[in-house]
Design an enzyme around this catalytic site. Sequence first.
Site, PDB file in Angstrom:
ATOM      1  N   MET A 180      10.845 -17.791  30.836  1.00 46.09           N
ATOM      2  CA  MET A 180      10.093 -16.666  31.345  1.00 46.09           C
ATOM      3  C   MET A 180      10.221 -15.604  30.363  1.00 46.09           C
ATOM      4  O   MET A 180      10.903 -15.725  29.388  1.00 46.09           O
ATOM      5  CB  MET A 180      10.704 -16.369  32.668  1.00 46.09           C
ATOM      6  N   VAL A 235      10.340 -23.686  25.302  1.00 47.18           N
ATOM      7  CA  VAL A 235      10.966 -23.600  26.622  1.00 47.18           C
ATOM      8  C   VAL A 235      10.173 -22.686  27.543  1.00 47.18           C
ATOM      9  O   VAL A 235       9.973 -22.985  28.725  1.00 47.18           O
ATOM     10  CB  VAL A 235      12.424 -23.106  26.493  1.00 47.18           C
ATOM     11  N   GLU A 236       9.711 -21.573  27.000  1.00 47.56           N
ATOM     12  CA  GLU A 236       9.034 -20.575  27.826  1.00 47.56           C
ATOM     13  C   GLU A 236       7.653 -21.030  28.303  1.00 47.56           C
ATOM     14  O   GLU A 236       7.318 -20.883  29.476  1.00 47.56           O
ATOM     15  CB  GLU A 236       8.896 -19.262  27.053  1.00 47.56           C
ATOM     16  N   THR A 237       6.836 -21.555  27.386  1.00 41.76           N
ATOM     17  CA  THR A 237       5.430 -21.795  27.734  1.00 41.76           C
ATOM     18  C   THR A 237       4.864 -23.095  27.187  1.00 41.76           C
ATOM     19  O   THR A 237       3.648 -23.256  27.132  1.00 41.76           O
ATOM     20  CB  THR A 237       4.552 -20.645  27.211  1.00 41.76           C
TER      21      THR A 237
END
Length: 335
Positions: free
Chosen positions: A1, A127-129
Amino acid sequence: MTAVRFPGFIRLVPVLFGVLASFAHAGGYEATPEGRQLIEEMVAKYGFDQVRVESLLADATRIDKILESISRPAEKTLTWGEYRQIFLKPDRIKRGLAFLEEYEEVFARAESRFGVPATIIAAIIGVETWYGNYTGNYRVMDALATLAFDYPPRSRFFRSELVQYLLMTREQGFDPLAVKGSYAGAMGYGQFISSSYRNFAIDFDDDGIADILTNPVDAIGSVANYFSKHHWREGEPVAERLESDLPEGSPLLTRELKPRLTVSDYRDAGLEPRQEVEGGAAARAILLQGAKGPELWLTYHNFYVITRYNHSHLYALAVKQLADELDKHRNPDQW
């Protein structure tokens, strides 16, 4: 996030959801006392047009699913073994290698300028998107208004982020009602929250706009800048798994994310790092439940820097291991 997710999330229980329901408002947020205070602040302190801010708050919608999601972040509910399985998948590694190759010059420039490895930058975005493929479907205005006005445990924080969001969209020329992101209002390839966007997003392609929403070049530079500003130390290790054991409750297993002990403290206890690290270097041991049993890890300063992006050692370790996998494929002779 986000850049940077948020520490101290409270896991809500049904009773608390009942309390939260009482905060639901009749009409728009612009009509609530809290909404009126924010409007007055944006006008008096930041020179916004009153009618414009009223219109934005009137358009913002409370979303109950956001309140449910923030009560159960994966970092708080999964073991390391379960968490790792989400991010260390072959497809994510394969896509990361393609992303690194596609923007090879940009990564090289970011690594040279900021001293942050290209694989760490790519792992964060991965990891985020999933390298920009899943940046969130909530309108950021709805997410931040919901959390600012209808989520008492973190209302002060998210109210501040809502102010930062209105400032950021004005500065960048974005439509506040058009930008989409996560349930917590994080945006773009690297999932920056509004304050991080304003403080760390940079224009890395010299087009006059710091756009991490749709521009991977700016996103790569901005993630590298974030780590640089949080004191990433070029060439120093992140973490390593130790073969030794420590019992749960050991004073060598500290609770704080920031390292309070040194490598010498662990060596004195019979734990010997394989990497060449000075005895005075800050270190922290963590004991995690992996897929095949307990895992003891010794983490260093750069591991702590990753937790500035998301305040979770599970997150930081996932980033470190994804970066390692990317590096193994790119530089197999060094492993």
